[in-house]
Write an enzyme that holds these catalytic residues in place. Structure first.
Site, mmCIF file in Angstrom:
data_model
loop_
_atom_site.group_PDB
_atom_site.id
_atom_site.type_symbol
_atom_site.label_atom_id
_atom_site.label_comp_id
_atom_site.label_asym_id
_atom_site.label_seq_id
_atom_site.Cartn_x
_atom_site.Cartn_y
_atom_site.Cartn_z
ATOM 1 N N GLN A 27 0.758 -1.242 0.070
ATOM 2 C CA GLN A 27 0.077 -0.015 -0.059
ATOM 3 C C GLN A 27 0.863 1.266 0.039
ATOM 4 O O GLN A 27 0.486 2.307 -0.392
ATOM 5 C CB GLN A 27 -0.956 -0.019 1.349
ATOM 6 N N TYR A 54 4.548 -11.027 3.945
ATOM 7 C CA TYR A 54 3.789 -9.848 3.642
ATOM 8 C C TYR A 54 4.471 -9.244 2.242
ATOM 9 O O TYR A 54 5.576 -9.288 2.042
ATOM 10 C CB TYR A 54 4.263 -8.965 4.798
ATOM 11 N N SER A 152 2.272 -17.596 16.232
ATOM 12 C CA SER A 152 1.089 -16.728 16.067
ATOM 13 C C SER A 152 -0.182 -17.747 15.943
ATOM 14 O O SER A 152 -0.537 -18.385 15.088
ATOM 15 C CB SER A 152 1.480 -15.888 14.878
ATOM 16 N N TRP A 205 -1.611 -8.117 17.433
ATOM 17 C CA TRP A 205 -1.672 -7.344 16.110
ATOM 18 C C TRP A 205 -3.222 -6.988 16.309
ATOM 19 O O TRP A 205 -4.140 -7.287 16.708
ATOM 20 C CB TRP A 205 -1.483 -8.206 14.917
ATOM 21 N N ARG A 228 -8.301 1.796 4.754
ATOM 22 C CA ARG A 228 -8.226 0.182 4.388
ATOM 23 C C ARG A 228 -9.424 -0.336 3.934
ATOM 24 O O ARG A 228 -9.326 -1.355 3.289
ATOM 25 C CB ARG A 228 -8.092 -0.336 5.957
ATOM 26 N N ASN A 295 -0.137 7.246 17.856
ATOM 27 C CA ASN A 295 -0.296 5.953 18.520
ATOM 28 C C ASN A 295 0.634 5.663 19.596
ATOM 29 O O ASN A 295 0.313 5.160 20.436
ATOM 30 C CB ASN A 295 -0.064 4.824 17.320
#
Length: 336
Positions: A27, A54, A152, A205, A228, A295
């Protein structure tokens, strides 16, 4: 920035981690990605999370370039193995010894580093014996190419089995990387209690639910351009579960609570996950440096019980908390 120990280990990590899922190599243009990494470093973030899957390895390459020249010992670099990469052949995915070893060497090269601080099994592999997977991780640790091992989206039982094998092989699992947010609390019932028993921390996440908890999606209004929810490369699919008027209306009601806490809505959401004492760090993503600075305002924040109760009252039955949802995270068969 504040720091927390990762699991039952001596490794300290920043309680905000910069991650590049759905951004670097996809992106966000490389120049902007580098600017976000620089902003993270300026904000005190030392922990960076990526994965070979990714953008089909491009995200690791971008992160490696962005961190070039930084003091390696001052960073904690996390990556993951499982998903299909390269030409996506029959051995280009999963947690077989072959794929783990090949993937690890590929990640080291792309990240331009001699070792990975935390190497994570991105999902549970039902088609490879767990003993084979854990032996491969043990060998990477002994070779000095991996310092610590995590997983994960593993269930409580999978964590117990993996931790037991790791102990037999002379290392330990210290982390699990699950989805966790005000809206998605499925780890609280089983995964967190098991993790506390095992000395495993959560590296969470999507603490802002792919952007929904920022409040930028308003019922009845056009989707923000470039958000998004408008991304046809995968982002829109990931966020779809939250794009319901009832959920979005409840999220809008969090604004006065964020104001009361003196935080943006995004920072409130990140601070919320950090109130869980089994959470070592929250992964943030960014397409602009200013998002990073916003953030990190969540670091070191304590939310009072009364404020947390208000959040629960507002979100009500929009919250997903079924522990069985974790079991749905890992594919039962490999894709190829």
């Amino acid at each position: 920035m504040e720091f927390r120990y990762l699991g039952n280990s001596g490794l300290k990590i920043s309680e905000i981690t910069y991650g590049n899922w759905l951004t670097h190599g996809s992106q966000v243009e490389n120049e902007q990605a580098h600017a976000c990494v620089k902003a993270s470093l300026e904000a005190g973030i030392t922990t960076f999370d990526t994965a070979d899957v990714y953008a089909n390895t491009k995200a690791e390459t971008v992160l490696g370039e962005a961190l070039k020249g930084e003091r390696r010992e001052s960073l904690e670099i996390f990556t993951k193995v499982f998903g299909p990469i390269g030409p996506k052949g029959h051995n280009d995915l999963g947690l077989s010894r072959k794929h783990i070893m090949e993937a690890a060497h590929g990640s080291l090269s792309r990240l331009q580093t001699d070792y990975i601080d935390l190497y994570q099994a991105h999902r549970y592999d039902y088609e490879t014996p767990l003993e084979e997977t854990m032996q491969a991780f043990a060998d990477l640790v002994r070779a000095g190419k991996v310092l610590y091992v995590g997983v994960s989206e593993w269930t409580a039982d999978q964590l117990r089995d993996g931790a037991a094998l790791a102990k037999e092989l002379g290392f330990q699992l210290i982390s699990n990387q699950p989805q966790y947010s005000m809206l998605w609390r499925v780890i609280e019932g089983e995964v967190v209690p098991a993790s506390k028993e095992l000395g495993i921390s959560q590296v969470v996440w999507s603490p802002i639910a792919q952007g929904v908890l920022t409040g930028k999606y308003v019922p009845g209004q056009e989707l923000p351009e470039g958000s998004r929810a408008t991304d046809d490369k995968g982002g829109a699919n990931m966020i779809a579960r939250w794009m319901k008027d009832d959920v979005l209306e409840r999220v809008q009601q969090l604004k006065p609570i964020a104001d009361e806490a003196g935080l943006s809505m995004a920072a409130l959401a990140i601070a919320w996950v950090l109130q869980n004492d089994n959470v070592a760090t929250a992964i943030i993503g960014a397409s602009r440096p200013e998002q990073v600075f916003d953030n990190v305002a969540a670091a070191g924040v304590t939310l009072e019980p009364a404020l947390l109760a208000k959040i629960d009252d507002v979100l009500g039955d929009a919250v997903v908390s079924d522990p069985a949802k974790t079991l749905e995270s890992s594919p039962k068969t490999r894709e190829v």
